[in-house]
Structures are given as C-alpha cells and as structure tokens.
Design a protein around this motif. Sequence first.
Motif, PDB file in Angstrom:
ATOM      1  N   UNK A 112       0.829  -1.200   0.000  1.00  0.00           N
ATOM      2  CA  UNK A 112       0.000   0.000   0.000  1.00  0.00           C
ATOM      3  C   UNK A 112       0.868   1.257   0.000  1.00  0.00           C
ATOM      4  N   UNK A 113       2.054   1.158   0.606  1.00  0.00           N
ATOM      5  CA  UNK A 113       2.994   2.283   0.573  1.00  0.00           C
ATOM      6  C   UNK A 113       3.398   2.630  -0.854  1.00  0.00           C
ATOM      7  N   UNK A 114       3.600   1.613  -1.684  1.00  0.00           N
ATOM      8  CA  UNK A 114       3.936   1.865  -3.090  1.00  0.00           C
ATOM      9  C   UNK A 114       2.810   2.624  -3.792  1.00  0.00           C
ATOM     10  N   UNK A 115       1.577   2.228  -3.512  1.00  0.00           N
ATOM     11  CA  UNK A 115       0.430   2.883  -4.141  1.00  0.00           C
ATOM     12  C   UNK A 115       0.311   4.341  -3.683  1.00  0.00           C
ATOM     13  N   UNK A 116       0.561   4.577  -2.411  1.00  0.00           N
ATOM     14  CA  UNK A 116       0.496   5.954  -1.902  1.00  0.00           C
ATOM     15  C   UNK A 116       1.640   6.796  -2.449  1.00  0.00           C
ATOM     16  N   UNK A 117       2.780   6.163  -2.618  1.00  0.00           N
ATOM     17  CA  UNK A 117       3.932   6.841  -3.215  1.00  0.00           C
ATOM     18  C   UNK A 117       3.608   7.277  -4.647  1.00  0.00           C
ATOM     19  N   UNK A 118       2.978   6.398  -5.395  1.00  0.00           N
ATOM     20  CA  UNK A 118       2.572   6.726  -6.765  1.00  0.00           C
ATOM     21  C   UNK A 118       1.561   7.869  -6.792  1.00  0.00           C
ATOM     22  N   UNK A 119       0.774   7.972  -5.707  1.00  0.00           N
ATOM     23  CA  UNK A 119      -0.245   9.021  -5.633  1.00  0.00           C
ATOM     24  C   UNK A 119       0.318  10.351  -5.145  1.00  0.00           C
ATOM     25  N   UNK A 128       9.551   1.228  -2.683  1.00  0.00           N
ATOM     26  CA  UNK A 128      10.167   0.323  -3.654  1.00  0.00           C
ATOM     27  C   UNK A 128      11.498  -0.195  -3.118  1.00  0.00           C
ATOM     28  N   UNK A 129      12.199   0.641  -2.364  1.00  0.00           N
ATOM     29  CA  UNK A 129      13.442   0.188  -1.723  1.00  0.00           C
ATOM     30  C   UNK A 129      13.141  -0.881  -0.685  1.00  0.00           C
ATOM     31  N   UNK A 130      12.053  -0.692   0.057  1.00  0.00           N
ATOM     32  CA  UNK A 130      11.671  -1.696   1.055  1.00  0.00           C
ATOM     33  C   UNK A 130      11.269  -3.007   0.390  1.00  0.00           C
ATOM     34  N   UNK A 131      10.625  -2.901  -0.768  1.00  0.00           N
ATOM     35  CA  UNK A 131      10.287  -4.133  -1.505  1.00  0.00           C
ATOM     36  C   UNK A 131      11.552  -4.875  -1.900  1.00  0.00           C
ATOM     37  N   UNK A 132      12.537  -4.122  -2.379  1.00  0.00           N
ATOM     38  CA  UNK A 132      13.803  -4.726  -2.811  1.00  0.00           C
ATOM     39  C   UNK A 132      14.550  -5.342  -1.630  1.00  0.00           C
ATOM     40  N   UNK A 133      14.485  -4.673  -0.484  1.00  0.00           N
ATOM     41  CA  UNK A 133      15.240  -5.118   0.695  1.00  0.00           C
ATOM     42  C   UNK A 133      14.355  -5.830   1.696  1.00  0.00           C
TER      43      UNK A 133
END
Length: 349
Positions: A112-119, A128-133
Amino acid sequence: MKICFVLNDIATETCGTSVAIMTKAHQRGHTVLVMSVGGFSFHYDSPIGLNCIQVLKTTKLTTSKKFLKHLQSKKRKKKMIMADEVDVLFIRNNPTEEASGRKWAEQAGIAFGRMMQQAGVLVLNDAYALSHAFIDKLYFEELPQCIKPASIITRKKEDILEFWEKQKKKMVLKPLEGSGGEHVYLIDEHEKNVNQIIKTITEQGYVIAQEYLPDIKNGDVRILLMNGRLIERDGKHAMIRRKMCKGEFRSNFRQGATAETVELTPEMKKIIELTAPKLIQDGLFFVGLDVVKDKLIEINVLSPGGLDHFHEIGYPDFTDEVIDAIEKKLHYKRLYGKQLSNRVLATME
C-alpha cells in the motif's frame, strides 16, 4: 505536516523507537496519525483510505509512555483518513515480528505504501526500496564482502555442515527472515544436537550460517544512519553498544542486553562509508547497522530500533534529528513537485 505511522498493531505496540519518533512529531506541533498495518482500504475510484487514530495537537503528552498509553486507550476512536490528506507515510511495521496466522500482514504496508507513493505521498523508507530489501538479511549480501563475515544462505544440511567444518566447527545459525535474536544458535564443536538444530531451523525456511566473530563477547554496536550518514547531535553519535547478559551470546536488547557508550572507530567509519552509497541510491532513509569490531553482521531496514535506549547512557534520543530531516524532505517536495522522485527525496539531506 500530517504524518501517518504504520505499525504492526496499535494494540500490541511497545514503547520503542516508533513511539519515540511519534511523540517528538506530536510535541513539535505536527498532526500525528497512527494505524495498524491492517487499516488500509482501497477503492478504484477514490484515494486509499487509512483507518487511523489521530492524536490531537491540543493533547499534552510529555513522554513516550504517556503517548503510548493515550494511543492505546479504549477511548481512542479510529477514523478514516484519505491518503491525499496525508503528507508523509512512515512505514514502521516489521514483517518478521508478525504472529502466526497473519501472513497477509507481512507485505501489506509496503504494497500500500507503493500505491500511496505513486499518488504523491512522501513515503519513508522508499516503498520500492523496502520491496527490494524486504528480506534484509539477503539485501545485506549485496554489500561489499570486505566488511562482512563469511557466510552462506541455504536450506541444505550438507552445505551447512561443510561450512561448519571450514569454520573450525564454530558458527552462528539464524533464520533468513527473523529479528530480535529469535531462533539464533551458536554451534561449536561441543554441540551434540547440531543435526537436530539444523533440521529444526531449515524446516522454517532459509538459514544463514555465519562466521563466528570472537569479538562478539564484547557485544555488538547498533549504529543508526539517516540519509546514509551517522546521526549526530552535539558531538554525540547515534551508536550504542549492546552488551549481552551473562550466559548469552546474543546481544539483542530483547534477549537482556544492556546499553553502553561506544566510541566511533576507523573500522566503523569504513563500514558506514562503504554502506552509504548503496543506501542512498536505493532510497533507504532510516537504517540500523549491527557491527562487531570491523565487520557488519546485520543491516536493519524494515523497522530499525534503538532510539529508546539512548537515555540509558545519558545520550539524547536523536528524535529531533529524525523530525528535522522529514520536515526538510517535505519542504523540498513542495518546492520541486514531481521533479524529485520519492527515492531521491528519501535520502536527500
């Protein structure tokens, strides 16, 4: 600013680093929203909803303990806040601390953080960094080998035993996904149940077999970085030695470790200097490093802690520095708009 903190669960939160940062944000006049990771709500034609507890600016809360008590009071009612009303989302839930039966919660905050970031919401650490790590012990392996102990990651017993032999029958075994010193074993030549331990731990998932560092007897050092730099205030650094209790080889505070002061050494400076470029490039704003002498043994990117223990050694808690940094990022975001990506802003000083 209006800042929302994402926790595993408000009801079970303890008085640690997240609460310390929230308390400081509140004391400095910001609107603090707090939500459990299960509080997101998505509808295709409206902003993401955040089921939050809002701490009113007029509420006087002088300590972190009082803040947490206020937050967890049965009188506090949640309300739905739309993502476009929020300036900053600070993702502080730790997937490795989720209880069994909550598999759904492990990646929800980041997703959900990615979606809010996109918004257009400023998200820290960069989602996205957290997804990678997401598996931070695997992300750790992307760092230069010269600052790390020898290790292997596997589920194969034969490989672990071969590594153990090469390490003169002394190694540390720990789950790839874990925290707080849980299920961490020191295996030496006197261990009679080595096969059973390997069987038990590999049944839970991937395992790290890591070189044993004799200097761990003096504890390890938690170093807190922000924007790839060691946090500092009035000549004091955000570093703390975690001295294990008698009969324990794990130096986690949860395992009874005590806090001691520690000086910044050339070896520690080198570790920070070689780690920083990667953290800055990836957008990892607030990160913890665990160091033993000249080796980095772990990196914590999902929900690093330690700020709540600095008072034990007479140090400031460095929460002012964290809030200062977030305020500055939001200022840059408002000035530059979409010219600066979230990833750039996340580690911009």
